[in-house]
Enzyme design. Structure first.
Site, PDB file in Angstrom:
ATOM      1  N   CYS A  45       0.739  -1.082  -0.060  1.00  0.00           N
ATOM      2  CA  CYS A  45      -0.157  -0.035  -0.044  1.00  0.00           C
ATOM      3  C   CYS A  45       1.035   1.054   0.010  1.00  0.00           C
ATOM      4  CB  CYS A  45      -1.128   0.040   1.134  1.00  0.00           C
ATOM      5  SG  CYS A  45      -2.025  -1.507   1.391  1.00  0.00           S
TER       6      CYS A  45
HETATM    7  C1  BEZ Z   1       0.509  -4.579   1.881  1.00  0.00           C
HETATM    8  O1  BEZ Z   1       0.163  -3.556   1.455  1.00  0.00           O
HETATM    9  O2  BEZ Z   1       1.805  -4.786   1.919  1.00  0.00           O
HETATM   10  C2  BEZ Z   1      -0.310  -5.757   2.200  1.00  0.00           C
HETATM   11  C3  BEZ Z   1      -1.520  -5.491   2.775  1.00  0.00           C
HETATM   12  C4  BEZ Z   1      -2.187  -6.324   3.292  1.00  0.00           C
HETATM   13  C5  BEZ Z   1      -1.538  -7.917   3.135  1.00  0.00           C
HETATM   14  C6  BEZ Z   1      -0.480  -8.041   2.437  1.00  0.00           C
HETATM   15  C7  BEZ Z   1       0.147  -6.964   2.076  1.00  0.00           C
END
Ligand code: BEZ
Length: 212
Positions: A45
């Site tokens: 994210c």
């Molecule tokens: C991420 O944004 O890295 C992420 C968020 C939730 C689960 C896995 C990765």
């Protein structure tokens, strides 16, 4: 039933990092990209919001306003923006919705319980100036989206809204486009003075019509 292409994008009021907004007022006559991410302070994210921010000029050039969303609280968003700016070398200034009560996420069907009971998946909606939904994509938490592809789709949507054309596979701005089947070759030759190449009666190309 969830939202589908051509549906009116529901309006909402929400707390965001630029203050309380009314979605329709925020969009005005612009195009919109509304996208959810699973959670703040997560690596994928962080790169997604960083990339969106880095593409600010490209979105603005296309008259597009972007909004991100997660169900995390506003204080967390503010803290996280510092990290995004620091690690992605950018300055996030588009709104991030703090959808703590999941009102927007529920309306836009951004929570897929078999993926996660509590977090939004990576949903993305492109909304036209008429407030109709033009594109919906859904990615899993483990896969970051390609925001250059989002821009490419916007180029296609804006072009095809104005001209009787469609864009072929992997089309990029500047490449030839397809004449829609609904118009005859005779009409196409009038509409597209740069020429029409007939490969098959149903497969006809013309140079991108909105370029000099
Ligand atoms: C991420 O944004 O890295 C992420 C968020 C939730 C689960 C896995 C990765």
């Amino acid at each position: 039933m969830g939202l589908r292409l051509g549906d009116t994008a529901p309006n909402f009021q929400a707390v965001t990092t630029i203050g309380k907004i009314d979605f329709y007022e925020y969009l005005g006559d612009s195009w919109g990209v509304l996208f959810s991410h699973p959670a703040d302070f997560t690596p994928v994210c962080t790169t997604e919001l960083g990339k969106t921010s880095q593409l600010k000029d490209a979105f603005e050039a296309r008259n597009v306003k972007v909004l991100a969303l997660s169900v995390d609280p506003i204080e967390k968003h503010f803290e996280w923006i510092g990290d995004i700016n620091e690690t992605q070398n950018t300055n996030v200034d588009f709104p991030i919705i703090a959808d703590e009560d999941k009102a927007v996420a529920t309306t836009y069907d951004m929570i897929h319980p078999n993926a996660s009971e509590s977090f939004t998946v990576r949903s993305l909606f492109i909304i036209g100036p008429d407030k109709k939904i033009k594109l919906i994509i859904t990615y899993p938490a483990s896969t970051g989206r390609n925001f250059v592809e989002v821009l490419r789709v916007i180029d296609s949507l804006q072009l095809t809204a104005q001209h009787s054309v469609a864009t072929p596979a992997n089309w990029q701005h500047g490449e030839d486009v397809i004449v829609v089947p609904a118009i005859s070759t005779e009409v196409a030759l009038e509409k597209f003075p740069k020429g029409v190449k007939v490969v098959k009666p149903y497969l006809r190309y013309t140079p991108q019509p909105n370029l000099n």
